[in-house]
Design an enzyme around this catalytic site. Structure first.
Site, mmCIF file in Angstrom:
data_model
loop_
_atom_site.group_PDB
_atom_site.id
_atom_site.type_symbol
_atom_site.label_atom_id
_atom_site.label_comp_id
_atom_site.label_asym_id
_atom_site.label_seq_id
_atom_site.Cartn_x
_atom_site.Cartn_y
_atom_site.Cartn_z
ATOM 1 N N TYR A 81 8.736 16.081 0.959
ATOM 2 C CA TYR A 81 8.598 17.416 0.376
ATOM 3 C C TYR A 81 8.496 17.341 -1.132
ATOM 4 O O TYR A 81 7.805 18.133 -1.759
ATOM 5 C CB TYR A 81 9.723 18.335 0.867
ATOM 6 C CG TYR A 81 9.523 18.611 2.320
ATOM 7 C CD1 TYR A 81 10.296 17.999 3.285
ATOM 8 C CD2 TYR A 81 8.463 19.412 2.728
ATOM 9 C CE1 TYR A 81 10.037 18.194 4.621
ATOM 10 C CE2 TYR A 81 8.195 19.606 4.067
ATOM 11 C CZ TYR A 81 8.992 18.994 5.007
ATOM 12 O OH TYR A 81 8.729 19.178 6.340
ATOM 13 N N HIS A 102 0.849 -1.194 0.000
ATOM 14 C CA HIS A 102 0.000 0.000 0.000
ATOM 15 C C HIS A 102 0.885 1.243 0.000
ATOM 16 O O HIS A 102 0.716 2.145 -0.832
ATOM 17 C CB HIS A 102 -0.931 -0.014 1.209
ATOM 18 C CG HIS A 102 -1.620 1.289 1.473
ATOM 19 N ND1 HIS A 102 -2.635 1.783 0.681
ATOM 20 C CD2 HIS A 102 -1.450 2.220 2.449
ATOM 21 C CE1 HIS A 102 -3.047 2.959 1.157
ATOM 22 N NE2 HIS A 102 -2.339 3.246 2.229
ATOM 23 N N ASP A 136 7.579 21.776 -26.113
ATOM 24 C CA ASP A 136 7.549 20.447 -25.503
ATOM 25 C C ASP A 136 8.595 20.435 -24.395
ATOM 26 O O ASP A 136 9.160 21.465 -24.056
ATOM 27 C CB ASP A 136 7.830 19.351 -26.547
ATOM 28 C CG ASP A 136 7.205 18.001 -26.159
ATOM 29 O OD1 ASP A 136 7.579 17.447 -25.083
ATOM 30 O OD2 ASP A 136 6.344 17.515 -26.882
ATOM 31 N N ARG A 170 1.395 1.139 15.198
ATOM 32 C CA ARG A 170 1.073 0.967 13.786
ATOM 33 C C ARG A 170 1.562 -0.379 13.294
ATOM 34 O O ARG A 170 2.321 -1.079 13.971
ATOM 35 C CB ARG A 170 1.644 2.089 12.906
ATOM 36 C CG ARG A 170 2.993 2.563 13.164
ATOM 37 C CD ARG A 170 3.515 3.680 12.307
ATOM 38 N NE ARG A 170 3.545 3.492 10.888
ATOM 39 C CZ ARG A 170 4.336 4.185 10.071
ATOM 40 N NH1 ARG A 170 5.138 5.101 10.577
ATOM 41 N NH2 ARG A 170 4.309 4.005 8.778
ATOM 42 N N LYS A 186 3.365 30.049 3.830
ATOM 43 C CA LYS A 186 2.603 29.691 2.638
ATOM 44 C C LYS A 186 1.102 29.637 2.947
ATOM 45 O O LYS A 186 0.284 30.152 2.190
ATOM 46 C CB LYS A 186 3.077 28.350 2.081
ATOM 47 C CG LYS A 186 4.497 28.439 1.535
ATOM 48 C CD LYS A 186 4.952 27.130 0.913
ATOM 49 C CE LYS A 186 4.489 26.986 -0.512
ATOM 50 N NZ LYS A 186 5.286 27.782 -1.447
ATOM 51 N N TRP A 214 6.944 0.127 4.015
ATOM 52 C CA TRP A 214 7.518 0.853 2.873
ATOM 53 C C TRP A 214 8.876 1.454 3.249
ATOM 54 O O TRP A 214 9.661 1.795 2.393
ATOM 55 C CB TRP A 214 6.552 1.938 2.356
ATOM 56 C CG TRP A 214 6.715 3.271 2.990
ATOM 57 C CD1 TRP A 214 6.192 3.687 4.191
ATOM 58 C CD2 TRP A 214 7.475 4.381 2.482
ATOM 59 N NE1 TRP A 214 6.579 4.980 4.445
ATOM 60 C CE2 TRP A 214 7.360 5.439 3.416
ATOM 61 C CE3 TRP A 214 8.234 4.588 1.336
ATOM 62 C CZ2 TRP A 214 7.985 6.684 3.248
ATOM 63 C CZ3 TRP A 214 8.849 5.827 1.144
ATOM 64 C CH2 TRP A 214 8.724 6.852 2.106
ATOM 65 N N GLU A 237 11.943 13.304 0.399
ATOM 66 C CA GLU A 237 10.900 12.651 -0.404
ATOM 67 C C GLU A 237 9.512 13.186 -0.074
ATOM 68 O O GLU A 237 8.701 13.410 -0.958
ATOM 69 C CB GLU A 237 10.958 11.135 -0.179
ATOM 70 C CG GLU A 237 9.752 10.332 -0.661
ATOM 71 C CD GLU A 237 9.584 10.330 -2.171
ATOM 72 O OE1 GLU A 237 10.520 10.757 -2.878
ATOM 73 O OE2 GLU A 237 8.494 9.922 -2.637
ATOM 74 N N SER A 271 -1.473 27.012 -5.476
ATOM 75 C CA SER A 271 -1.103 28.407 -5.744
ATOM 76 C C SER A 271 -1.606 28.896 -7.095
ATOM 77 O O SER A 271 -1.626 30.095 -7.337
ATOM 78 C CB SER A 271 0.415 28.561 -5.692
ATOM 79 O OG SER A 271 0.911 28.203 -4.433
ATOM 80 N N SER A 276 13.403 6.283 -13.393
ATOM 81 C CA SER A 276 12.321 7.048 -14.028
ATOM 82 C C SER A 276 12.220 8.442 -13.437
ATOM 83 O O SER A 276 12.159 9.444 -14.143
ATOM 84 C CB SER A 276 10.997 6.299 -13.847
ATOM 85 O OG SER A 276 9.909 7.140 -14.138
ATOM 86 N N SER A 277 12.220 8.515 -12.098
ATOM 87 C CA SER A 277 12.110 9.813 -11.422
ATOM 88 C C SER A 277 13.274 10.719 -11.751
ATOM 89 O O SER A 277 13.097 11.914 -11.966
ATOM 90 C CB SER A 277 12.117 9.624 -9.911
ATOM 91 O OG SER A 277 10.858 9.290 -9.461
ATOM 92 N N HIS A 328 14.370 13.094 12.653
ATOM 93 C CA HIS A 328 13.166 13.179 13.478
ATOM 94 C C HIS A 328 12.281 11.948 13.252
ATOM 95 O O HIS A 328 11.309 11.740 13.961
ATOM 96 C CB HIS A 328 12.385 14.475 13.243
ATOM 97 C CG HIS A 328 11.784 14.619 11.866
ATOM 98 N ND1 HIS A 328 12.037 15.704 11.080
ATOM 99 C CD2 HIS A 328 10.924 13.845 11.160
ATOM 100 C CE1 HIS A 328 11.370 15.584 9.935
ATOM 101 N NE2 HIS A 328 10.688 14.462 9.965
ATOM 102 N N HIS A 329 12.647 11.127 12.274
ATOM 103 C CA HIS A 329 11.943 9.856 12.096
ATOM 104 C C HIS A 329 12.552 8.783 12.988
ATOM 105 O O HIS A 329 12.103 7.644 12.970
ATOM 106 C CB HIS A 329 12.040 9.392 10.635
ATOM 107 C CG HIS A 329 11.421 10.347 9.656
ATOM 108 N ND1 HIS A 329 10.091 10.293 9.293
ATOM 109 C CD2 HIS A 329 11.950 11.390 8.971
ATOM 110 C CE1 HIS A 329 9.834 11.258 8.419
ATOM 111 N NE2 HIS A 329 10.948 11.940 8.204
ATOM 112 N N HIS A 359 13.111 12.026 4.075
ATOM 113 C CA HIS A 359 12.495 13.265 4.421
ATOM 114 C C HIS A 359 12.346 14.209 3.222
ATOM 115 O O HIS A 359 11.231 14.687 2.965
ATOM 116 C CB HIS A 359 13.100 13.975 5.643
ATOM 117 C CG HIS A 359 12.108 14.967 6.077
ATOM 118 N ND1 HIS A 359 10.996 14.607 6.836
ATOM 119 C CD2 HIS A 359 11.914 16.228 5.682
ATOM 120 C CE1 HIS A 359 10.205 15.662 6.923
ATOM 121 N NE2 HIS A 359 10.733 16.651 6.227
ATOM 122 N N THR A 407 6.398 26.991 6.088
ATOM 123 C CA THR A 407 5.134 26.346 5.743
ATOM 124 C C THR A 407 3.973 27.219 6.183
ATOM 125 O O THR A 407 2.992 27.401 5.454
ATOM 126 C CB THR A 407 5.041 24.963 6.403
ATOM 127 O OG1 THR A 407 6.273 24.271 6.199
ATOM 128 C CG2 THR A 407 3.915 24.154 5.807
#
Lengths: 374, 524, 185
Positions: free
Chosen positions: B251, B70, B99, B444, B325, B135, B249, B262, B163-164, B296-297, B247, B322
């Site tokens: 963002y 998932h 293009d 979890r 924004k 994950w 990732e 925006s 790919s990314s 922090h993880h 981390h 943040t």
């Protein structure tokens, strides 16, 4: 100042809402039974309340706009689109609020890390999927035992009604004295686990090959339940932590009884047991240790079937090897270090005679001991 | 504006060999929606098992495969490719380019995704099952103790990463080199800015993920001990490397969503975005800060207190840009002339719910409090608020907003609003109670739970089924629109819409801006 | 520096270089940096894998530190493994020694690797092992036992607030790993 007093009283009333509930359901963290847990709870409430207040302000402005600045009301849109003053203001003010939060957070964190001057040291080891507790004693005669989930499979698979402490009960809880600084030394046997008891606000990862330390000082007698909090494999959700906090006297008595128990176990390993005794003990061990993977009828599942298996019907030495050393590269662990000779003899005997296997084999604790010696 | 061209090729060959950014954008969007359904199916299985205490539907090991897949499918298959699809469709049109800079590499970037995900999904049928280590795949559960499929998991990650990286290089090259004359950086639409910054983040950290999984491969197959204490390694090293990727990732996931919001909020406020320059600087600050907060993880891993404090302070700091924004978006609405078509509804939903997710993020950043939150449902609630109500809502808003431009047809507005309200209600019923059970002590990644968590879990599962079902309404609306929707008469579609993409015909011709446009006075 | 006259190619080449560099960064910078920081600062409780060369310095008799020893087996390791003493009171600067008992109860020759971990982790850089069985792999014939030596000095500069140091050894079975290496030769 009346407004200020009202605010302060309201905040204090809010702060005094431990473990608020929706009906019977707990919706908030509990301050628990330690001073540090109460500090953590207070910090949690402080940050949350600040966030709620800011949220009300911010969403209030937005909803005002949604109601009053609608095209359908015929308003003409303004075109203003920048203001350095305002950008500075809403950068600096949040920054100052964060500093206000960081100060109590820092002092609480420093206390969490203060492991000195403990009166009792306990080595906690995470296994797939149980905990082992060892009370470190200067003499080296450590009381140690495994703590397994005690909830029966019938409750988990819905053929029996679930008990009150479903999934949060163990066969051998951790017993510690109240008002005593206890230091936990935490490690793991295989993968990373994590030891957590919410009501004492202790959580630390158990990392194989490394030792972590943390501490607690419980102020109130009682039973406190927690769980493993790092994904450690299939039965991660089935290795709870149960702590009994008792008076000093009760603790000392319990330790004495445990030591006597362990001495008795050593003595018992030299004694032969009857088939009935072995089967009865074997069934208990099987249910606690083997059933989850090998099935209530030995029919298998995650693990191989035991009913009618070549190993259970074949050479006893091979069967003992599987139980004692496990099978490398599979989920079958080495139980030699986890079951004493009496339990190992009993469970092997049980496997060879239950589930229709009926070999008639009787394995004594002394057989296990001599097999281990090769 | 040049309008010559042969039309698109026909048949399956058109799609296999296309180098057209619009075609490739379309493929990314459909692919990501299919992955969203796949990842959503895994979620339905999870929530079905968690509907009541006890094991009813699946075995614990399979449950872990579901939670792992998932996460992987949603992050790498649904959310990331969907925003890449948006980038492909919109960036060239927004900057007045014909293009992307590298159209053939663009084709490859897309076409390696289906095989990559096929490989990942095929692990479900391998001996030992699919990856079941979350994950976040911490070692040694994902190395020494992993099922054989882990090797294919690693290859799949490599493919998705390539790919990314290719897609990001393409985006940066396009934005840096192909803007229409007169479109300086500070005149670009904010969506282009957020994607430019995101692309730099991707180029920097996707290779770090590749490094982490390569080290896993070496530990598993080539006898190294990066993550094994026995050979002098350290499982915690894995966590540092993973989260150094992980981390930034998150963002990478949210910055393009910020860009979409925006664009849409000013359109339906009929007012320019407030504080454009501030928004650019805030986005850049968030991207920079994202590199120094990773641990922090890992607050419970046993880091020295100085490390914990550093990461706590740095993480708390991210709240500042943040917040800037969020304030800017709300100020954009302030004194505008607001209307509430479906794209705007999803953006307002984003504003409220993403902000709530931001607040729980701030709570989580407080290290001593995190000892009680870490690895509980409180964290699960937090990241679903920011990723679903944040990124997915923004993506949904984007589809409603630009679909008329892409297809030349208008979607059914009533159905869109219904989709919004069911999604909003369903989402909150699913995830708000998860804050409660997390605070009450539910960890979890568990397939079964103690009785005191039962009521909120049942509620959460019901919400999940509602939210899941509403996506079918969305699919229907999109298909009905493309096939038989009412034709759009005004090229601008929305009276408040601004930007070069609204100056071209509707539906957008196959080739656009083959001659660069002349920019008028103000284009921000 | 331009890598190409064509601006797009230039951008692409530079970004591709960054990608490759970041991949290399993981192996060439992150891993060694982590190990260096762990060694230097004792983060994560890792102590040095090399013997410490003692310097002549005064023993701090005013101060007494408790050093606690823990011995555990990792998954599947069947040896008996325990410290001869579970704790010692030592003075910073003084040389100390102790032994760990290990017994191989199986019939086969086995090889073990002991991995040390110190708590609190910031004490690790002040805990000097002049001789340790953890520096080498430990082979043991089947059904035999041994006493493995540890000699250490606690540095006088140990922060004043640390009064107890816990040294934990985890014993790993590396027999298979060793025989692979021998087979590979």
């Amino acid at each position: 100042m009346v407004g200020g007093n009202v605010m302060r009283s309201a905040l204090m009333a809010l702060m005094a809402l431990p473990a608020a509930a929706f009906g019977d359901n707990q919706v908030n963290m509990s301050p628990g039974v330690t001073t540090i847990g109460a500090e953590i709870y207070d910090l949690h409430m402080l940050i949350m309340i600040i966030c709620v207040v800011i949220g009300i302000g911010v969403f209030g402005v937005m909803f005002y706009s949604i109601i009053y600045h609608r095209k359908s009301r015929g308003v003409v849109p303004s075109q203003f689109h920048e203001s350095t003053k305002v950008e500075v203001a809403w950068t600096v003010v949040p920054f100052l609020i964060l500093i206000g939060m960081a100060v109590p957070a820092t002092s609480t964190l420093l206390e969490v890390y203060d492991n000195d001057d403990a009166e009792l040291d306990i080595l906690v080891t995470g296994y797939q999927w149980k905990w082992k507790y060892e009370y470190l004693d200067e003499s080296g005669e450590n009381v140690s035992f495994f703590s397994n989930l005690a909830t029966p499979q019938e409750e988990i698979y819905n053929t029996d009604q679930k008990g009150e402490h479903y999934l949060l009960e163990v066969d051998e809880p951790l017993v510690i004295p109240v008002d005593t600084k206890v230091r936990f030394l935490i490690t793991a046997n295989d993968v990373i686990h994590s030891w957590w008891v919410p009501e004492i606000a202790v959580k630390r990862d158990a990392i194989p090959g490394f030792i972590n330390e943390t501490w607690t000082k419980i102020t109130e007698e009682g039973i406190y339940r927690g769980q493993c909090t790092e994904l450690c494999g299939a039965y991660h959700g089935f290795m709870p932590v149960v702590v009994h906090a008792v008076s000093r006297e009760e603790f000392d008595a319990w330790m004495d009884a445990k030591r006597a128990d362990e001495a008795a176990q050593v003595a018992a390993a030299a004694v032969d047991l009857s088939l009935d005794e072995l089967m009865s003990k074997g069934e208990a061990v099987y249910n606690a240790q083997c059933l989850a993977c090998h099935g209530a009828q030995g029919e298998g599942g995650v693990g191989n079937a035991i009913a009618g298996s070549a190993i259970a019907l074949g050479d006893i030495g091979t069967h003992l090897d599987v139980g004692i050393k496990g099978v490398a590269g599979t989920a079958m662990q080495a139980f030699g270090g986890q079951l004493n000779d009496v339990d190992m003899a009993a469970v092997i005997t049980y496997q060879r005679n239950a589930f229709g296997n009926n070999t008639g084999d009787v394995i004594q604790p002394s057989d296990v001991a001599s097999h281990k010696q090769g | 504006m040049g309008d010559h061209h042969h039309g698109p090729a026909t048949g399956i060959g058109r799609w296999l060999f296309t180098t057209n950014h619009k075609d490739i954008g379309t493929m990314y969007l459909w692919f990501s929606f299919a992955m969203f359904i796949l990842g959503g199916t895994f979620a339905m299985i999870i929530r079905a098992e968690l509907f009541q205490p006890g094991m009813q539907l699946v075995e614990p090991g399979f449950f872990n495969q579901m939670t792992t897949l998932h996460g992987l499918v949603m992050v790498f298959g649904a959310i990331m490719p969907s925003f890449v699809g948006l980038a492909n469709w919109l960036i060239p049109m927004m900057i007045g380019a014909p293009d992307m800079a590298l159209p053939r590499m663009n084709n490859w970037s897309f076409w390696i995704l289906p095989p990559g995900f096929l490989m990942l999904a095929s692990t479900l049928f391998m001996e030992g099952g699919a990856p079941a280590f979350g994950w976040t795949f911490y070692a040694p559960l994902s190395t020494t103790y992993a099922a054989p499929s882990v090797t294919f998991f690693i290859f799949a990650i490599h493919i998705l990463g390539v790919s990314s990286i290719m897609g990001s290089i393409n985006i940066i090259a396009t934005v840096m080199n192909m803007r229409a004359p007169g479109m300086t950086y500070m005149k670009m639409p904010l969506f282009v800015w957020t994607w430019l910054i995101t692309a730099f983040l991707l180029v920097a950290v996707m290779p770090v993920l590749a490094g982490a999984v390569t080290m896993m491969l070496m530990d598993i197959h080539f006898g190294t001990s990066f993550f094994s204490a026995a050979g002098g390694g350290d499982p915690v090293l894995f966590q540092h490397i993973f989260w150094f990727f992980g981390h930034p990732e998150v963002y990478i996931i949210i910055l393009p969503a910020f860009g979409v919001v925006s664009q849409i909020i000013p359109a339906f406020s009929r007012k320019p975005l407030f504080g454009y320059a501030s928004m650019v600087y805030a986005t850049a600050s968030i991207a920079f800060l994202s590199f120094i907060v990773w641990a922090h993880h890992m607050y419970t891993v046993g880091m020295p207190v100085a490390g914990e404090l550093f990461f706590m302070y740095a993480t708390m700091l991210i709240a500042v840009p943040t917040g800037v924004k969020v304030f800017n978006w709300i100020t954009t609405m302030w004194r505008g002339a607001l209307s509430f078509e479906t794209p705007m509804l999803f953006c307002i939903g984003f504003l409220v719910l993403f902000t709530i997710g931001g607040f729980t993020g701030l709570m989580l950043s407080i290290a001593p409090a995190d000892f009680q939150y870490h690895d509980t449902y409180f964290v699960v609630a937090h990241f679903h608020y920011v990723m679903v109500a944040g990124a997915v809502f923004s993506m949904t808003a984007a589809v409603y907003y630009w679909l008329p431009k892409w297809s030349g047809r208008m979607y059914n507005e009533t159905m869109g609003k219904v989709h919004f309200w069911i999604s909003f209600v369903g989402f909150n019923i699913t995830f708000f109670p998860q804050h409660f059970v997390g605070l009450a002590g539910m960890p979890r990644r568990i397939p079964d739970y103690a009785l005191q968590f039962a009521d909120f879990n049942m509620m959460s599962s019901i919400g999940a089924f509602i939210y899941g079902a509403s996506q079918i309404l969305f699919l229907y609306n999109v298909l009905a629109t493309i096939i038989a929707g009412e034709k759009v008469t005004d090229d601008k579609v929305w009276d408040g819409a601004e930007g070069l993409e609204w100056t071209i015909p509707t539906p957008a011709p196959y080739h656009t801006f083959e001659v660069p446009p002349k920019l008028d006075a103000a284009h921000a | 520096m331009r890598l190409s006259a064509n601006p797009t190619t230039d951008t692409v080449l530079k970004l591709a270089t960054v990608s490759v560099a970041m991949f290399a960064f993981v192996f060439v910078v992150m891993v060694p940096l982590y190990n260096v920081l762990c060694d230097a600062l004792g983060i994560n409780g890792k102590t040095s894998a090399q013997a410490y060369t003692a310097v002549d310095a005064a023993v701090d008799t005013e101060r007494s530190i408790t050093v606690q020893f823990i011995a555990t087996n990792n998954d599947g390791m069947p040896w008996e493994f325990r410290p001869q003493v579970t704790a010692m009171a030592v003075h910073p600067g003084a040389a100390n020694d102790t032994v760990f008992f290990a017994a191989n109860p199986t019939a086969q020759h086995m090889v073990a690797q002991a991995i040390p971990s110190v708590s609190p982790s910031r004490a690790a850089e002040y805990f000097h092992k002049t001789e340790c069985f953890c520096f080498n792999q430990q082979p043991l014939e089947g059904e035999s036992d041994t006493l493995m030596p540890l000699q250490f000095i606690v540095d006088q500069d140990l922060p004043k607030d640390i009064k107890t140091i816990t040294l934990s050894y985890t014993l790993f079975d590396v027999t298979a790993r060793v025989s692979e290496q021998i087979a590979a030769r």
